[in-house]
Scaffold this active site. Sequence first.
Site: not given
Length: 618
Positions: A400, A240, A284, A231, A282, A91, A260, A307
């Site tokens: 990913r 998002k 974590c 991406y 993100s 991002r 989130h 997420d």
Amino acid sequence: GDSVRQPLLAERATEEAAVSAAPTTHAALLAWVEETAALTQPDRIYWVNGSAQENAELTDELVAAGTLKRLNPELFPNSFAAFSDPADVARVEEQTFICSRDERDAGFTNNWMDPDAMKDKLRGLFAGCMRGRTMYVIPFVMGHLNAQEPKFGVEITDSAYVVTSMRIMATIGTAVLDRMTELNADFVPALHSLGAPLEPGQQDVSWPCNDEKWIVHFPEERSIWSFGSGYGGNALLGKKCYALRIASVMARDEGWLAEHMLILKLTSPENKTYYVSAAFPSACGKTNLALLDPTIEGWKVETLGDDITWMRFGKEGELRAVNPEAGLFGVAPGTGWKTNPNAMRAIAKGNSIFTNVALTDDGGVWWEGMTEEVPAHLTDWQGNDWTQSSDAPAAHPNARFCTPIDQIDMLADEFNDPEGVELSAILFGGRRKTTVPLVTQSRDWTNGIFMGSTLSSETTAAAAGAVGRVRRDPMAMLPFMGYDAGDYLSHWLKVSGQADQSRLPEIFLVNWFRRTADGGFAWPGFGDNSRVMKWIIERLEGKADAVETPIGYVPAPDSLDLTGLDLTPADVEEAVRVDAEEWDAELEGIEQWYQQFGESLPKELVNELENLKKRFAA
Ligand code: GTP
Ligand code: MN
Ligand code: MN
């Protein structure tokens, strides 16, 4: 296949062709498609129906174009690997904008530009940007198609990779379009372009994109314009951009929360069930915790989401949560048979798209941490030969996997319930080497929101920029709040006015990443986090012992279940220690953080900080 596809495929992108080939009578949608085609001038317009046949055709085209590599079907059936431009791997927060009419409403955490000025700029960039390409129209819904008010969107994109990824991440296609048309429902227009038009005869590249990237949200208009990146977080606009940034604005106006967060279901040995949501920045640990494999007897974990969570108060004042997504878009490195076997089993079923992973010589994929044994030879994410003596990692740190969520064996049945589940606890967590204990129960709801508002984490590879710097990340929403940060915190405080106070979830702060003096992790983490979850549930049940500290309640040394672990209560004491000196610095950090909010910081939270300082001084 062809019989479904061909009639929808207009040869030229004239306005008439767009309308006559359209499988809908939704006037606002037709007008937007027409207007967008006129601006972007694609060669073709294609209405995405979402079928398996269509997906097979698109992935064939992407393989032929070199964007996707088909993996060995014996290892990963119906799965593909994509390799991005090395400058398009995450991002781009610097280029992400919230263009509210009033700058004040974007707040200090967001980039802002006047919406008219931004529209002018974007129109310039989008003019002719789809020349030589197909314009795909993807009707989608976030959350349930049969929810009371389904949250529709339509993404227009010139990337077939985006189409196949959106098919995994959201409910898309004909059923959505038909329902949207039948209800004549509003939808979020989400316009995406790679920004790489093809001139006649020009050879395409495998990952087209543009050096210039713009991820732009118009909160009042509830629209999204994304330019220049392929991406996931920048290009799969349902995720998002819609389900967090635009949805957070809808949630503010309509009295709910778009967060989130993961959602998981815990069943205790006494067969009691609890639902918990958790917000971590993100990279974590959300996907890891959502797919937790408990290491303690008698506890069962199922997942509902990894997420994004939408929460609203139900008729009885209970807080209910749903996952608006249909897929996992997980960080690959560190996801392994040892740390996250549930994710690995879901991935192994196939139907996945991997981005920026390494390839094995037998046509499979690999990334750091997938297996204990490191293959002798790989092709790294940039296409180079890789051996164990290579310096750089084989997979990009933000590589990913994109996998349908229903391939998770441990998916809870309630995932399919549009009403969602009632939450008993909310966790906030970050990645901190020091200062923040393994787990802390907040004193009450407002104190818990204070914890969330001061959440901090060392930066990761999930966003472009330096890695390892501590940054404040309120509710893990720093990159995703669609409006002013102070207003966002006020909304959290205000929305709980709808609650039956006796049913408000308990709030906890967690940190799986604390280090000991010798540099190792203070807590084994991963599956052993089930022991922390057990303590949390036992706190809800009034069974586990805690020690009061200035910041909240931490586990009494012998209240964490350490059965089978090579840890002692003294290690727990170390992992949950509240160090006065570390907290001196932390309080200063929080104070500086709060100063940035200006007028919109809620008074209740200023009081929380004052009270925390007093407790440390006492
Ligand atoms: P986004 O999908 O980007 O929002 O991130 P996420 O929160 O889902 O992160 P994810 O679960 O993919 O975590 C990624 C990183 O956290 C990997 O490097 C993992 O190894 C690490 N991680 C996850 N859980 C733990 C844990 O309990 N302990 C430790 N030490 N590391 C963990
Ligand atoms: Mn995320
Ligand atoms: Mn994740």
